[in-house]
Design a protein around this motif. Structure first.
Motif, PDB file in Angstrom:
ATOM      1  N   MET A 175       0.840  -1.199   0.000  1.00  0.00           N
ATOM      2  CA  MET A 175       0.000   0.000   0.000  1.00  0.00           C
ATOM      3  C   MET A 175       0.876   1.250   0.000  1.00  0.00           C
ATOM      4  SD  MET A 175      -2.974   1.134   2.731  1.00  0.00           S
ATOM      5  CE  MET A 175      -1.813   1.492   4.033  1.00  0.00           C
ATOM      6  N   THR A 176       0.578   2.161  -0.867  1.00  0.00           N
ATOM      7  CA  THR A 176       1.333   3.414  -0.959  1.00  0.00           C
ATOM      8  C   THR A 176       0.928   4.356   0.163  1.00  0.00           C
ATOM      9  OG1 THR A 176       1.453   3.171  -3.367  1.00  0.00           O
ATOM     10  CG2 THR A 176       1.912   5.357  -2.432  1.00  0.00           C
ATOM     11  N   ASP A 177       1.912   4.865   0.897  1.00  0.00           N
ATOM     12  CA  ASP A 177       1.628   5.826   1.963  1.00  0.00           C
ATOM     13  C   ASP A 177       1.572   7.234   1.404  1.00  0.00           C
ATOM     14  OD1 ASP A 177       1.607   3.870   3.953  1.00  0.00           O
ATOM     15  OD2 ASP A 177       3.796   3.971   4.180  1.00  0.00           O
ATOM     16  N   PRO A 178       0.622   8.058   1.852  1.00  0.00           N
ATOM     17  CA  PRO A 178       0.553   9.443   1.384  1.00  0.00           C
ATOM     18  C   PRO A 178       1.715  10.256   1.936  1.00  0.00           C
ATOM     19  CG  PRO A 178      -1.033   9.081   3.135  1.00  0.00           C
ATOM     20  CD  PRO A 178      -0.433   7.727   2.828  1.00  0.00           C
ATOM     21  N   SER A 179       2.185  11.191   1.160  1.00  0.00           N
ATOM     22  CA  SER A 179       3.264  12.072   1.621  1.00  0.00           C
ATOM     23  C   SER A 179       2.757  12.982   2.727  1.00  0.00           C
ATOM     24  CB  SER A 179       3.771  12.910   0.451  1.00  0.00           C
ATOM     25  OG  SER A 179       2.764  13.827   0.036  1.00  0.00           O
ATOM     26  N   PRO A 180       3.651  13.508   3.543  1.00  0.00           N
ATOM     27  CA  PRO A 180       3.217  14.437   4.608  1.00  0.00           C
ATOM     28  C   PRO A 180       2.446  15.638   4.056  1.00  0.00           C
ATOM     29  CG  PRO A 180       5.468  13.725   4.978  1.00  0.00           C
ATOM     30  CD  PRO A 180       5.088  13.216   3.620  1.00  0.00           C
ATOM     31  N   GLN A 181       2.868  16.147   2.903  1.00  0.00           N
ATOM     32  CA  GLN A 181       2.142  17.284   2.315  1.00  0.00           C
ATOM     33  C   GLN A 181       0.711  16.896   1.946  1.00  0.00           C
ATOM     34  OE1 GLN A 181       5.221  17.850  -0.740  1.00  0.00           O
ATOM     35  NE2 GLN A 181       5.195  20.054  -0.174  1.00  0.00           N
ATOM     36  N   PHE A 182       0.552  15.691   1.402  1.00  0.00           N
ATOM     37  CA  PHE A 182      -0.780  15.215   1.025  1.00  0.00           C
ATOM     38  C   PHE A 182      -1.654  15.045   2.269  1.00  0.00           C
ATOM     39  CE2 PHE A 182      -3.223  11.468  -1.136  1.00  0.00           C
ATOM     40  CZ  PHE A 182      -4.369  12.261  -1.203  1.00  0.00           C
ATOM     41  N   VAL A 183      -1.064  14.462   3.323  1.00  0.00           N
ATOM     42  CA  VAL A 183      -1.838  14.274   4.558  1.00  0.00           C
ATOM     43  C   VAL A 183      -2.295  15.621   5.113  1.00  0.00           C
ATOM     44  CG1 VAL A 183      -1.692  13.500   6.957  1.00  0.00           C
ATOM     45  CG2 VAL A 183      -0.698  12.091   5.144  1.00  0.00           C
ATOM     46  N   ALA A 184      -1.388  16.604   5.105  1.00  0.00           N
ATOM     47  CA  ALA A 184      -1.737  17.930   5.624  1.00  0.00           C
ATOM     48  C   ALA A 184      -2.850  18.571   4.790  1.00  0.00           C
ATOM     49  CB  ALA A 184      -0.509  18.826   5.655  1.00  0.00           C
ATOM     50  N   ALA A 185      -2.727  18.472   3.458  1.00  0.00           N
ATOM     51  CA  ALA A 185      -3.756  19.056   2.584  1.00  0.00           C
ATOM     52  C   ALA A 185      -5.097  18.341   2.775  1.00  0.00           C
ATOM     53  CB  ALA A 185      -3.292  18.957   1.135  1.00  0.00           C
ATOM     54  N   TRP A 186      -5.050  17.028   2.917  1.00  0.00           N
ATOM     55  CA  TRP A 186      -6.286  16.252   3.093  1.00  0.00           C
ATOM     56  C   TRP A 186      -6.985  16.619   4.402  1.00  0.00           C
ATOM     57  CZ3 TRP A 186      -8.705  13.112  -0.299  1.00  0.00           C
ATOM     58  CH2 TRP A 186      -9.718  12.285   0.185  1.00  0.00           C
ATOM     59  N   GLN A 187      -6.199  16.781   5.448  1.00  0.00           N
ATOM     60  CA  GLN A 187      -6.784  17.163   6.741  1.00  0.00           C
ATOM     61  C   GLN A 187      -7.399  18.565   6.681  1.00  0.00           C
ATOM     62  OE1 GLN A 187      -3.556  16.581   9.500  1.00  0.00           O
ATOM     63  NE2 GLN A 187      -3.907  14.350   9.612  1.00  0.00           N
ATOM     64  N   ASP A 188      -6.767  19.453   5.911  1.00  0.00           N
ATOM     65  CA  ASP A 188      -7.355  20.791   5.719  1.00  0.00           C
ATOM     66  C   ASP A 188      -8.717  20.677   5.014  1.00  0.00           C
ATOM     67  OD1 ASP A 188      -5.228  22.004   6.924  1.00  0.00           O
ATOM     68  OD2 ASP A 188      -4.216  22.543   5.038  1.00  0.00           O
ATOM     69  N   LEU A 189      -8.784  19.815   3.997  1.00  0.00           N
ATOM     70  CA  LEU A 189     -10.026  19.661   3.239  1.00  0.00           C
ATOM     71  C   LEU A 189     -11.141  19.060   4.104  1.00  0.00           C
ATOM     72  CD1 LEU A 189      -8.571  18.345  -0.138  1.00  0.00           C
ATOM     73  CD2 LEU A 189      -9.725  20.535   0.231  1.00  0.00           C
ATOM     74  N   THR A 190     -10.818  18.024   4.851  1.00  0.00           N
ATOM     75  CA  THR A 190     -11.855  17.402   5.698  1.00  0.00           C
ATOM     76  C   THR A 190     -12.291  18.344   6.807  1.00  0.00           C
ATOM     77  OG1 THR A 190     -10.110  16.327   7.020  1.00  0.00           O
ATOM     78  CG2 THR A 190     -11.088  15.056   5.212  1.00  0.00           C
ATOM     79  N   GLY A 191     -11.366  19.173   7.280  1.00  0.00           N
ATOM     80  CA  GLY A 191     -11.742  20.145   8.308  1.00  0.00           C
ATOM     81  C   GLY A 191     -12.584  21.274   7.756  1.00  0.00           C
ATOM     82  N   GLU A 192     -12.266  21.696   6.525  1.00  0.00           N
ATOM     83  CA  GLU A 192     -12.995  22.824   5.925  1.00  0.00           C
ATOM     84  C   GLU A 192     -14.409  22.438   5.519  1.00  0.00           C
ATOM     85  OE1 GLU A 192     -12.614  25.863   2.083  1.00  0.00           O
ATOM     86  OE2 GLU A 192     -10.986  24.438   2.547  1.00  0.00           O
ATOM     87  N   PHE A 193     -14.558  21.268   4.923  1.00  0.00           N
ATOM     88  CA  PHE A 193     -15.864  20.892   4.380  1.00  0.00           C
ATOM     89  C   PHE A 193     -16.670  19.972   5.294  1.00  0.00           C
ATOM     90  CE2 PHE A 193     -13.261  21.863   0.615  1.00  0.00           C
ATOM     91  CZ  PHE A 193     -14.049  22.851   0.064  1.00  0.00           C
ATOM     92  N   GLU A 194     -16.042  19.418   6.320  1.00  0.00           N
ATOM     93  CA  GLU A 194     -16.739  18.573   7.293  1.00  0.00           C
ATOM     94  C   GLU A 194     -17.623  17.534   6.608  1.00  0.00           C
ATOM     95  OE1 GLU A 194     -18.843  21.132   9.933  1.00  0.00           O
ATOM     96  OE2 GLU A 194     -17.034  21.981  10.803  1.00  0.00           O
ATOM     97  N   ALA A 195     -17.063  16.856   5.644  1.00  0.00           N
ATOM     98  CA  ALA A 195     -17.822  15.838   4.916  1.00  0.00           C
ATOM     99  C   ALA A 195     -18.056  14.637   5.820  1.00  0.00           C
ATOM    100  CB  ALA A 195     -17.051  15.408   3.670  1.00  0.00           C
ATOM    101  N   PRO A 196     -19.306  14.235   6.011  1.00  0.00           N
ATOM    102  CA  PRO A 196     -19.582  13.124   6.918  1.00  0.00           C
ATOM    103  C   PRO A 196     -19.008  11.816   6.393  1.00  0.00           C
ATOM    104  CG  PRO A 196     -21.548  13.724   5.676  1.00  0.00           C
ATOM    105  CD  PRO A 196     -20.528  14.766   5.397  1.00  0.00           C
ATOM    106  N   GLY A 197     -18.378  11.081   7.269  1.00  0.00           N
ATOM    107  CA  GLY A 197     -17.870   9.757   6.907  1.00  0.00           C
ATOM    108  C   GLY A 197     -16.516   9.751   6.241  1.00  0.00           C
ATOM    109  N   ILE A 198     -15.872  10.905   6.061  1.00  0.00           N
ATOM    110  CA  ILE A 198     -14.554  10.964   5.445  1.00  0.00           C
ATOM    111  C   ILE A 198     -13.542  11.323   6.527  1.00  0.00           C
ATOM    112  CG2 ILE A 198     -13.081  12.111   3.754  1.00  0.00           C
ATOM    113  CD1 ILE A 198     -15.463  12.486   1.990  1.00  0.00           C
ATOM    114  N   GLY A 199     -12.604  10.400   6.777  1.00  0.00           N
ATOM    115  CA  GLY A 199     -11.633  10.593   7.833  1.00  0.00           C
ATOM    116  C   GLY A 199     -10.431  11.407   7.402  1.00  0.00           C
ATOM    117  N   PRO A 200      -9.537  11.745   8.352  1.00  0.00           N
ATOM    118  CA  PRO A 200      -8.391  12.622   8.055  1.00  0.00           C
ATOM    119  C   PRO A 200      -7.224  11.919   7.374  1.00  0.00           C
ATOM    120  CG  PRO A 200      -8.396  12.019  10.376  1.00  0.00           C
ATOM    121  CD  PRO A 200      -9.640  11.429   9.791  1.00  0.00           C
ATOM    122  N   ASN A 201      -7.271  10.582   7.238  1.00  0.00           N
ATOM    123  CA  ASN A 201      -6.156   9.853   6.635  1.00  0.00           C
ATOM    124  C   ASN A 201      -6.537   9.439   5.213  1.00  0.00           C
ATOM    125  OD1 ASN A 201      -4.031   8.227   5.931  1.00  0.00           O
ATOM    126  ND2 ASN A 201      -4.070   6.981   7.791  1.00  0.00           N
TER     127      ASN A 201
END
Length: 323
Positions: A1-27
């Motif tokens: 399994m390919t691990d996401p880069s730290p930059q990708f993880v940070a951007a993804w967490q920003d997106l999930t925090g901004e849009f608060e999409a139900p059922g989508i986790g920070p990883n």
């Protein structure tokens, strides 16, 4: 399994925090296929801007896939709910019949209102509607669900559309929302006190007044009585049906010039009982507008409504406002 880069993880967490999409986790590695994670990582290797753009696309694509899944699930749930409704048909029968009978019983009450207002006998009401005295008595006193033909028969005989004969407060609310009385009456305007009044549910206190059930109390102040504002507790000393009749005659006379037909005048009686002054205006407008659907100028030689009902209204209104 390919691990996401730290930059990708940070951007993804920003997106999930901004849009608060139900059922989508920070990883992102738990939400996306490995191939998609790898594509975002490669984009970040080119530039931060390219990586952020690709991360946002991955997030948006995931939302769209989730939405498709939600829609499919909702459709499946709706279909299952529909099947459950059919299986519960027997259990639903009782509540539905009760609700239908309760709404249909308003016909008997409204027929009683017109009977009281016109001041006629059962024999006379039977003659103009061609419905037996015993059936009329059952409609008015016992209020069973009437046959549809009987409703139209009474409506044709009196010149009042079944829509108005079956109207209570819920119908008045619908008429108020659908169109103002002026448009219902094809351009006629209402007196300012009716135009500016507020629709209020008056059915139950009016029933008590008409049925003579008002408690004993101080002398009734007719001038202070306001059908739109009174409370059940304010009916002490009211003169029962006599006061109801006096007030409804005043309202019908006030509206008759604006809605010049038997349907308009009798509609005012029904509307005032269920919705006060504004209700009278709404029902009078509806009764006048729908008159052509029930009035029969030559029904195998007879005119409905006939001269007897018109003479009763002329006596009540002190004028003849229709052709």
């Amino acid at each position: 399994m390919t691990d996401p880069s730290p930059q990708f993880v940070a951007a993804w967490q920003d997106l999930t925090g901004e849009f608060e999409a139900p059922g989508i986790g920070p990883n992102p590695s738990e939400e996306l296929p490995s191939s998609e994670v790898e594509q975002v990582n490669r984009a970040y290797e080119k530039s931060a801007a390219a990586g952020r753009e690709r991360a946002l696309k991955a997030f948006r694509d995931l939302l769209e896939r989730r939405m498709d899944t939600f829609r499919e699930t909702a459709e499946e749930a709706a279909e299952k709910s529909g099947r459950a409704e059919l299986k519960n048909a027997e259990a639903r029968e009782g509540p539905l019949k009760t609700a239908g009978a309760r709404r249909a019983s308003v016909f008997g009450r409204n027929l009683d209102l017109l009977y009281q207002y016109l001041g006629i006998t059962y024999e006379e009401l039977s003659a103009v509607t061609a419905i037996s005295k015993s059936t009329l008595n059952a409609f008015i006193r016992e209020r069973p669900s009437p046959a549809l033909g009987s409703v139209f028969q009474v409506g044709t005989g009196l010149g009042v559309h079944p829509t108005v004969l079956l109207a209570g407060y819920p119908e008045l609310e619908i008429w108020e929302e659908a169109a103002d009385p002026a448009s219902l009456a094809s351009g006629s305007s209402l007196p300012s006190e009716i135009e500016n009044s507020r629709l209020r549910r008056t059915t139950e206190p009016m029933n008590r007044l008409l049925d003579g059930e008002a408690p004993d109390g101080e002398a009734f102040d007719a001038e202070a009585f306001d059908a739109e504002a009174f409370d059940v507790d304010d009916l002490g000393g009211a003169n029962g049906p006599a006061e109801w009749l006096r007030r409804v005659e005043d309202v019908a006379q006030k509206l008759a010039p604006y809605f010049p037909s038997p349907g308009g005048a009798l509609g005012a009686v029904i509307g005032w009982h269920h919705g006060g002054l504004k209700g009278a205006g709404l029902a009078a407008a509806a009764g006048h507008r729908y008159r052509l659907a029930v009035e029969q100028r030559d029904l195998e030689g007879f005119r409905c409504p006939g001269p007897f009902i018109e003479s009763c209204l002329r006596r009540k209104l002190r004028h003849r406002y229709w052709e």
